[in-house]
Design an enzyme around this catalytic site. Structure first.
Site, PDB file in Angstrom:
ATOM      1  N   GLU A  58      67.053   3.795  20.779  1.00 21.49           N
ATOM      2  CA  GLU A  58      67.608   4.704  19.766  1.00 21.49           C
ATOM      3  C   GLU A  58      69.128   4.589  19.718  1.00 21.49           C
ATOM      4  O   GLU A  58      69.740   4.616  18.639  1.00 21.49           O
ATOM      5  CB  GLU A  58      67.234   6.164  20.091  1.00 21.49           C
ATOM      6  CG  GLU A  58      65.745   6.468  20.062  1.00 21.49           C
ATOM      7  CD  GLU A  58      65.092   6.282  21.426  1.00 21.49           C
ATOM      8  OE1 GLU A  58      65.473   5.335  22.155  1.00 21.49           O
ATOM      9  OE2 GLU A  58      64.200   7.067  21.769  1.00 21.49           O
ATOM     10  N   CYS A  90      67.920  10.581  24.636  1.00 21.51           N
ATOM     11  CA  CYS A  90      67.925  10.037  23.275  1.00 21.51           C
ATOM     12  C   CYS A  90      67.763  11.143  22.250  1.00 21.51           C
ATOM     13  O   CYS A  90      68.256  11.036  21.138  1.00 21.51           O
ATOM     14  CB  CYS A  90      66.812   9.021  23.122  1.00 21.51           C
ATOM     15  SG  CYS A  90      67.142   7.600  24.138  1.00 21.51           S
ATOM     16  N   ASP A 205      48.533 -26.273  45.865  1.00 26.97           N
ATOM     17  CA  ASP A 205      49.300 -26.740  44.692  1.00 26.97           C
ATOM     18  C   ASP A 205      50.810 -26.720  44.898  1.00 26.97           C
ATOM     19  O   ASP A 205      51.531 -27.278  44.063  1.00 26.97           O
ATOM     20  CB  ASP A 205      48.986 -25.855  43.466  1.00 26.97           C
ATOM     21  CG  ASP A 205      47.523 -25.908  43.062  1.00 26.97           C
ATOM     22  OD1 ASP A 205      46.816 -26.811  43.540  1.00 26.97           O
ATOM     23  OD2 ASP A 205      47.092 -25.037  42.283  1.00 26.97           O
ATOM     24  N   LEU A 209      56.118 -21.594  40.086  1.00 28.36           N
ATOM     25  CA  LEU A 209      55.912 -20.273  39.468  1.00 28.36           C
ATOM     26  C   LEU A 209      57.087 -19.760  38.646  1.00 28.36           C
ATOM     27  O   LEU A 209      57.145 -18.569  38.330  1.00 28.36           O
ATOM     28  CB  LEU A 209      55.512 -19.214  40.522  1.00 28.36           C
ATOM     29  CG  LEU A 209      54.226 -19.501  41.298  1.00 28.36           C
ATOM     30  CD1 LEU A 209      53.983 -18.418  42.343  1.00 28.36           C
ATOM     31  CD2 LEU A 209      53.018 -19.599  40.366  1.00 28.36           C
ATOM     32  N   PRO A 303      40.820 -18.289  42.891  1.00 25.29           N
ATOM     33  CA  PRO A 303      39.575 -17.547  42.725  1.00 25.29           C
ATOM     34  C   PRO A 303      39.286 -16.531  43.829  1.00 25.29           C
ATOM     35  O   PRO A 303      38.693 -15.477  43.560  1.00 25.29           O
ATOM     36  CB  PRO A 303      38.504 -18.647  42.721  1.00 25.29           C
ATOM     37  CG  PRO A 303      39.163 -19.885  43.206  1.00 25.29           C
ATOM     38  CD  PRO A 303      40.637 -19.744  42.957  1.00 25.29           C
TER      39      PRO A 303
HETATM   40  N1  LIG Z   1      42.788 -23.344  37.345  1.00 23.48           N
HETATM   41  C1  LIG Z   1      43.395 -22.233  37.699  1.00 23.48           C
HETATM   42  O1  LIG Z   1      43.642 -21.344  36.881  1.00 23.48           O
HETATM   43  C2  LIG Z   1      43.819 -22.048  39.121  1.00 23.48           C
HETATM   44  C3  LIG Z   1      44.706 -21.031  39.445  1.00 23.48           C
HETATM   45  C4  LIG Z   1      45.043 -20.853  40.777  1.00 23.48           C
HETATM   46  C5  LIG Z   1      44.483 -21.678  41.738  1.00 23.48           C
HETATM   47  N2  LIG Z   1      43.635 -22.665  41.381  1.00 23.48           N
HETATM   48  C6  LIG Z   1      43.010 -23.516  42.395  1.00 23.48           C
HETATM   49  O2  LIG Z   1      42.367 -22.679  43.317  1.00 23.48           O
HETATM   50  C7  LIG Z   1      42.290 -23.344  44.562  1.00 23.48           C
HETATM   51  C8  LIG Z   1      42.689 -22.384  45.658  1.00 23.48           C
HETATM   52  O3  LIG Z   1      41.757 -21.341  45.664  1.00 23.48           O
HETATM   53  P1  LIG Z   1      41.658 -20.269  46.805  1.00 23.48           P
HETATM   54  O4  LIG Z   1      40.608 -19.310  46.415  1.00 23.48           O
HETATM   55  O5  LIG Z   1      41.597 -20.930  48.123  1.00 23.48           O
HETATM   56  O6  LIG Z   1      43.116 -19.649  46.749  1.00 23.48           O
HETATM   57  P2  LIG Z   1      43.754 -18.216  46.569  1.00 23.48           P
HETATM   58  O7  LIG Z   1      42.857 -17.275  45.957  1.00 23.48           O
HETATM   59  O8  LIG Z   1      45.097 -18.488  45.965  1.00 23.48           O
HETATM   60  O9  LIG Z   1      44.049 -17.804  48.062  1.00 23.48           O
HETATM   61  C9  LIG Z   1      43.041 -17.281  48.862  1.00 23.48           C
HETATM   62  C10 LIG Z   1      43.657 -16.745  50.123  1.00 23.48           C
HETATM   63  O10 LIG Z   1      44.439 -15.610  49.805  1.00 23.48           O
HETATM   64  C11 LIG Z   1      44.589 -14.856  51.001  1.00 23.48           C
HETATM   65  N3  LIG Z   1      44.394 -13.454  50.737  1.00 23.48           N
HETATM   66  C12 LIG Z   1      45.288 -12.451  50.946  1.00 23.48           C
HETATM   67  N4  LIG Z   1      44.781 -11.269  50.664  1.00 23.48           N
HETATM   68  C13 LIG Z   1      43.521 -11.474  50.245  1.00 23.48           C
HETATM   69  C14 LIG Z   1      42.472 -10.597  49.864  1.00 23.48           C
HETATM   70  N5  LIG Z   1      42.610  -9.276  49.806  1.00 23.48           N
HETATM   71  N6  LIG Z   1      41.304 -11.152  49.547  1.00 23.48           N
HETATM   72  C15 LIG Z   1      41.120 -12.459  49.575  1.00 23.48           C
HETATM   73  N7  LIG Z   1      42.081 -13.344  49.952  1.00 23.48           N
HETATM   74  C16 LIG Z   1      43.259 -12.844  50.297  1.00 23.48           C
HETATM   75  C17 LIG Z   1      43.505 -15.344  51.961  1.00 23.48           C
HETATM   76  O11 LIG Z   1      44.110 -16.153  52.960  1.00 23.48           O
HETATM   77  P3  LIG Z   1      44.970 -15.503  54.153  1.00 23.48           P
HETATM   78  O12 LIG Z   1      44.266 -14.262  54.567  1.00 23.48           O
HETATM   79  O13 LIG Z   1      45.035 -16.552  55.157  1.00 23.48           O
HETATM   80  O14 LIG Z   1      46.302 -15.222  53.561  1.00 23.48           O
HETATM   81  C18 LIG Z   1      42.655 -16.248  51.109  1.00 23.48           C
HETATM   82  O15 LIG Z   1      42.078 -17.310  51.812  1.00 23.48           O
HETATM   83  C19 LIG Z   1      43.201 -24.538  44.447  1.00 23.48           C
HETATM   84  O16 LIG Z   1      42.413 -25.694  44.283  1.00 23.48           O
HETATM   85  C20 LIG Z   1      44.005 -24.271  43.210  1.00 23.48           C
HETATM   86  O17 LIG Z   1      44.374 -25.471  42.553  1.00 23.48           O
HETATM   87  C21 LIG Z   1      43.285 -22.869  40.086  1.00 23.48           C
END
Ligand SMILES: NC(=O)c1ccc[n+]([C@@H]2O[C@H](COP(=O)([O-])OP(=O)(O)OC[C@H]3O[C@@H](n4cnc5c(N)ncnc54)[C@H](OP(=O)(O)O)[C@@H]3O)[C@@H](O)[C@H]2O)c1
Length: 375
Positions: A58, A90, A205, A209, A303
């Site tokens: 405003e 405002c 990866d 970011l 995931p």
């Molecule tokens: N295509 C896409 O959009 C996309 C996007 C992102 C990633 N990716 C792919 O995904 C793959 C990695 O997947 P990811 O599932 O291993 O990785 P993520 O989801 O990035 O990381 C998982 C890790 O996060 C940590 N974490 C911390 N708090 C958590 C909670 N409350 N619940 C679950 N996990 C928690 C855990 O490890 P700690 O407890 O040891 O910390 C867990 O192992 C790669 O191949 C990447 O290229 C693809």
């Protein structure tokens, strides 16, 4: 609202467009746009809230309008505030400028700022609320959600093949989606206060970011806080791209993690572990970000972390980029979200579909059902 003239509706639509220019820059404040019409209904001034701590929309619009505001109408996307925060109220600025009428879209739900409409009416100004309220609320969805839920708005985005895979069986994932989709993700990042990935993604990866937008200089781009959720403090090491100087970074680690090697590399936040399963307690993570003035989060995966956010009821919107690619094997877009039977399926409302190059972008919001938000 029945009484708004067409010129006022057009001006409010313009104010909503102006408000969007502040996305990613105004937290903990909302985005707000304002158009001041003179007494003849011609645009006299425009403004938007450009950054937290700066003048409100405003004030910018009234400054641009000058004397032409007197006897005119102010169209504002959010009810004018009535409190003195970092800037003056405002409502007072509008009264002093001598506007005859104020039309706002969305009532202010923030208890400290509310009361602007009443103050204006008490000063003899004709006040109406609700014009294009749904459109204006959609433009402010992150901030409104954060006020409602007391935690940042969470948008989860992923890029997947048509068979729902986000990486190949060997873990390679660059690039599933098209350059057009990847450019769109940078737009989402620029509008967010923080971008989050899990330790698995950081390890696989080494993502940077940061935001890059063709045609915009570094000064024109707002960079979100980069957050890695790395419970054991084992994924982010010196030299990681997420530690470059592009934007601030925060590493979320468990209370008991040995994070000595991160000293001097990046700030850390220590959080409790999840009561069940792996990783950190998601509501505590969101509270810690909220305390740092983060009001919107882009969750970029992977995931496993996305599954944990979904299980915690902490995903407000989903943007999926579906590429016309098949892999047949490899991780699915979302891991375990605590859903074991079809009756528990999290159903979504599709709010938008768009073609981006060869890809299909689907935007959807979870239908809030019996599953309560974890806290
Ligand atoms: N295509 C896409 O959009 C996309 C996007 C992102 C990633 N990716 C792919 O995904 C793959 C990695 O997947 P990811 O599932 O291993 O990785 P993520 O989801 O990035 O990381 C998982 C890790 O996060 C940590 N974490 C911390 N708090 C958590 C909670 N409350 N619940 C679950 N996990 C928690 C855990 O490890 P700690 O407890 O040891 O910390 C867990 O192992 C790669 O191949 C990447 O290229 C693809």
């Amino acid at each position: 609202m029945a009484t708004a003239a067409p010129v006022e509706t057009a001006a409010m639509r313009r104010a909503i467009e102006l408000a969007a220019r502040g996305l990613g820059r105004t937290s903990p404040n909302p985005v707000v746009g304002c158009v001041v019409l003179d007494s003849e209904g011609r645009t006299a001034g425009e403004g938007w809230h450009e950054r937290a701590g700066g003048p409100h929309a405003e004030v910018h619009a009234l400054r641009a309008a000058g004397e032409r505001a007197r006897g005119g109408t102010a169209l504002v996307t959010l009810e004018p505030c009535n409190h003195t925060g970092r800037t003056g109220p405002c409502a007072r600025a509008l009264i002093e400028a001598g506007v005859a009428r104020v039309v706002y879209a969305v009532a202010d739900p923030n208890p400290t700022a509310t009361g602007g409409a009443l103050a204006l009416a008490e000063a003899g100004i004709d006040v109406e609320g609700g014009l294009l309220a749904d459109e204006a609320a959609a433009g402010n969805e992150a901030w409104l959600t954060s006020v409602l839920r007391g935690r940042p708005f969470v948008l989860w985005k992923y890029a997947a093949t048509l068979d729902g895979r986000i990486a190949a069986a060997d873990g390679t994932s660059r690039w599933i989606s098209s350059p057009e989709s990847r450019a769109d993700v940078h737009r989402l990042r620029a509008a967010a206060d923080a971008v989050i990935v899990g330790s698995g993604t950081a390890r696989a990866d080494d993502p940077q970011l940061g935001v890059r937008i063709a045609g915009l200089s570094d000064d024109e781009i707002s960079q979100p806080l980069r957050v890695v959720v790395d419970s054991g403090a084992t994924a982010v090491k010196a030299g990681a791209r997420v530690l470059d100087g592009t934007a601030p970074t925060l590493i979320a680690v468990a209370e008991d993690a040995d994070a000595a090697h991160l000293e001097g590399l990046a700030p850390i936040v220590r959080l409790p572990r999840a009561a069940e399963g792996r990783g950190l307690h998601i509501p505590a993570l969101l509270q810690a970000l909220h305390a740092r003035d983060v009001r919107s989060v882009l969750l970029e995966g992977g995931p496993t972390l996305a599954g944990a956010f979904l299980a915690a009821g902490a995903v407000d919107k989903v943007v999926g980029y579906l590429a016309p690619v098949l892999l047949g094997a490899g991780p699915a877009a979302v891991g375990d979200a605590g859903i074991t039977t079809i009756a528990q399926a999290l159903r979504l409302d599709v709010t938008d579909t768009a073609r981006l190059g060869p890809d299909l972008r689907i935007t959807a919001t979870p239908i809030r059902h019996s599953r309560p938000e974890e806290n």
